[in-house]
Design an enzyme around this catalytic site. Structure first.
Site, PDB file in Angstrom:
ATOM      1  N   HIS A  24       0.986  -1.032   0.100  1.00  0.00           N
ATOM      2  CA  HIS A  24      -0.076  -0.048  -0.057  1.00  0.00           C
ATOM      3  C   HIS A  24       0.897   1.315  -0.043  1.00  0.00           C
ATOM      4  CE1 HIS A  24      -4.217  -1.407   1.545  1.00  0.00           C
ATOM      5  NE2 HIS A  24      -3.979  -1.785   0.474  1.00  0.00           N
ATOM      6  N   HIS A  80     -11.787  -9.844  -5.783  1.00  0.00           N
ATOM      7  CA  HIS A  80     -11.300  -8.676  -5.438  1.00  0.00           C
ATOM      8  C   HIS A  80     -10.324  -8.075  -6.583  1.00  0.00           C
ATOM      9  CE1 HIS A  80     -10.009  -5.156  -3.144  1.00  0.00           C
ATOM     10  NE2 HIS A  80      -9.027  -5.621  -2.543  1.00  0.00           N
ATOM     11  N   GLU A  82      -8.245  -5.288  -6.420  1.00  0.00           N
ATOM     12  CA  GLU A  82      -6.997  -4.137  -5.987  1.00  0.00           C
ATOM     13  C   GLU A  82      -5.646  -4.854  -6.779  1.00  0.00           C
ATOM     14  OE1 GLU A  82      -6.409  -3.427  -1.638  1.00  0.00           O
ATOM     15  OE2 GLU A  82      -5.082  -1.731  -2.515  1.00  0.00           O
ATOM     16  N   ASP A  84      -2.868  -5.723  -6.049  1.00  0.00           N
ATOM     17  CA  ASP A  84      -2.114  -7.006  -5.884  1.00  0.00           C
ATOM     18  C   ASP A  84      -2.769  -8.206  -6.097  1.00  0.00           C
ATOM     19  OD1 ASP A  84      -4.143  -6.231  -3.999  1.00  0.00           O
ATOM     20  OD2 ASP A  84      -3.149  -7.121  -2.179  1.00  0.00           O
ATOM     21  N   HIS A 147     -12.053  -5.940   1.189  1.00  0.00           N
ATOM     22  CA  HIS A 147     -11.416  -4.659   1.763  1.00  0.00           C
ATOM     23  C   HIS A 147     -11.666  -3.472   1.042  1.00  0.00           C
ATOM     24  CE1 HIS A 147      -7.469  -2.735   0.767  1.00  0.00           C
ATOM     25  NE2 HIS A 147      -7.989  -2.219   1.916  1.00  0.00           N
ATOM     26  N   ASP A 166      -8.885 -10.952   0.893  1.00  0.00           N
ATOM     27  CA  ASP A 166      -8.080 -10.103   1.916  1.00  0.00           C
ATOM     28  C   ASP A 166      -8.501 -10.610   3.327  1.00  0.00           C
ATOM     29  OD1 ASP A 166      -6.785  -8.503   0.291  1.00  0.00           O
ATOM     30  OD2 ASP A 166      -8.111  -6.941   0.181  1.00  0.00           O
ATOM     31  N   TYR A 194      -2.081  -7.354  10.156  1.00  0.00           N
ATOM     32  CA  TYR A 194      -2.802  -7.247   8.942  1.00  0.00           C
ATOM     33  C   TYR A 194      -4.151  -6.570   9.044  1.00  0.00           C
ATOM     34  CZ  TYR A 194      -5.014  -8.781   4.568  1.00  0.00           C
ATOM     35  OH  TYR A 194      -5.879  -8.574   3.258  1.00  0.00           O
ATOM     36  N   HIS A 227      -3.722 -13.530   1.215  1.00  0.00           N
ATOM     37  CA  HIS A 227      -2.427 -13.419   1.588  1.00  0.00           C
ATOM     38  C   HIS A 227      -2.310 -14.335   2.568  1.00  0.00           C
ATOM     39  CE1 HIS A 227      -2.277  -9.520  -0.527  1.00  0.00           C
ATOM     40  NE2 HIS A 227      -3.209  -9.022  -0.028  1.00  0.00           N
TER      41      HIS A 227
HETATM   42 FE1  FEO Z   1      -7.381  -5.168  -0.889  1.00  0.00          FE
HETATM   43 FE2  FEO Z   1      -4.917  -7.634  -0.777  1.00  0.00          FE
HETATM   44  O1  FEO Z   1      -6.004  -6.230  -1.564  1.00  0.00           O
END
Ligand code: FEO
Length: 399
Positions: A24, A80, A82, A84, A147, A166, A194, A227
């Site tokens: 981030h 998701h 994002e 990543d 997220h 996430d 996290y 993750h």
């Molecule tokens: Fe909200 Fe792992 O991205």
């Protein structure tokens, strides 16, 4: 990392990013690296769940190839968007050209905005939608703001696996896949870090979602996040932790966070901590100049008390504290006890600046601030001790 079987015909095919230290932007120090998890299910149809960060496309496709020819993937589920998780989107759209993609409507819109392309087949889905892939039926569960607005979970009742993206993640690179293959204390510490740094602002949304999920009595053996490690041995425990964190249940812990110029504010911090210790409360002093923000946020996640101190410089806070309270405001921490302290030369200003932020925090109970000129004398040190002691007493006597 190669493809690893996590259940019969279910494989982890994601990436370990061993050297990633900033996540981030610079907001999250990932001292143990990062993983971008992805999962493959082989049934009558072959399903890929979640993608990986840009730059890892080749390794990702190689992992998939160990199980199946990527061009034979029938379904791609985007939990998701994002980057990543969606960085490899363009490559997967190209390679899996016959696949049908599933995600929320917001995921579809976001992917197009990010990448300017969409797959030829896209199905927007929401809670209560499902798809049959042979022996399994996969269920979708909207999880907006967990997220991002586009986020969702995918659940396989036949495998009793929740693919939570996430949710329940940790930034923990390892050449292992399951929670019981690594040190449990470190794992939970990373899970707390996290949660605090990624999901804390959305605690009330998460709490409501966990309540709703508990009513549907999902049978979950495995939680497979996007993750870190897959929760197998400790799935129930991490669910309990999320219930606790999202309910803002805190311990009798107090964080004293400060930045100092000529050690006066530091001396005050140490005396305040002496007062805290005199009441038997748990506490920790964080000098912002030497502690990482990511760790401090993890500590305050379940701390009932948070105390901030700064010397005044040019009528405002010192710069690291200014950045910290700015970040803190965004975390939307609620219902804590707090006060501000600090030293000044003439006009002052740091304590006032901190207090303004604290006054804007929902449900914060503010104790009297302490502001001293130049260096604390004996009387002022005694005032710091008494403030720490009274604060800790209040913390320990409240539920
Ligand atoms: Fe909200 Fe792992 O991205």
């Amino acid at each position: 990392m190669s493809a690893v079987k996590i259940k019969e015909n279910v494989y982890a095919v994601g990436i370990v990013d061993w050297n990633q230290r900033d996540f981030h932007g610079s907001t999250y120090k990932t001292i143990r690296g990062v993983t971008y998890n992805s999962y493959l299910i082989k049934d009558d149809k072959t399903v890929l769940i979640d993608l990986v960060h840009k730059g890892f496309e080749k390794e990702f496709l190689d992992n998939i190839r160990q199980v199946v020819d990527p061009s034979k993937i029938d379904i791609v589920i985007i939990n998701h968007i994002e980057p990543d998780h969606s960085g490899a989107f363009c490559e997967i759209v190209k390679v899996c050209s016959n696949a049908k993609f599933y995600g929320t409507q917001k995921a579809k819109e976001g992917l197009f905005k990010y990448y300017g392309v969409l797959p030829s087949q896209w199905q927007s889905v929401k809670t209560n939608d499902s798809i049959n892939i042979g022996k399994r039926t996969l269920h979708f569960i909207d999880t907006p703001m967990l997220h991002w607005p586009d986020s969702m979970f995918t659940y396989s009742p036949q495998d009793k696996i929740l693919f939570s993206n996430d949710g329940f993640g940790q930034h923990y690179a390892a050449n292992k896949v399951f929670d019981d293959e690594v040190n449990k204390d470190i794992l939970f510490s990373e899970a707390q870090k996290y949660y605090a740094n990624i999901l804390l602002p959305y605690g009330s949304i998460l709490s409501a979602k966990l309540n709703a999920l508990s009513k549907t009595a999902l049978d979950i053996d495995i939680i497979a996040p996007s993750h870190g490690l897959v929760w197998r041995a400790n799935a129930a425990e991490i669910l309990d932790k999320y219930t606790q964190w999202s309910s803002n249940i805190c311990k009798n812990k107090i964080a004293v966070i400060y930045e100092t110029m000529w050690k006066s504010s530091e001396t005050m911090a140490r005396k305040i901590m002496e007062g805290i210790s005199s009441q038997g409360a748990e506490g920790y002093i964080f000098d912002l100049a030497v502690n990482d923000r990511t760790d401090i946020v993890s500590y305050i996640l379940d701390s009932k008390g948070i105390i901030f101190g700064s010397s005044t410089h040019d009528n405002v806070c010192l710069p690291i504290m200014a950045g910290f309270i700015h970040f803190f405001k965004g975390l939307k921490v609620k219902n804590r006890k707090s006060f501000a302290f600090g030293s000044f030369g003439w006009g002052g200003g740091a304590v006032k600046e901190i207090e303004e932020v604290l006054k804007g925090c929902e449900g914060f109970e503010l104790f009297p601030s302490i502001s001293i000129q130049y260096a604390p004398n004996q009387e002022e040190l005694s005032q710091c001790f008494q403030a720490g002691s009274a604060f800790a007493k209040a913390i320990c006597s409240c539920n």
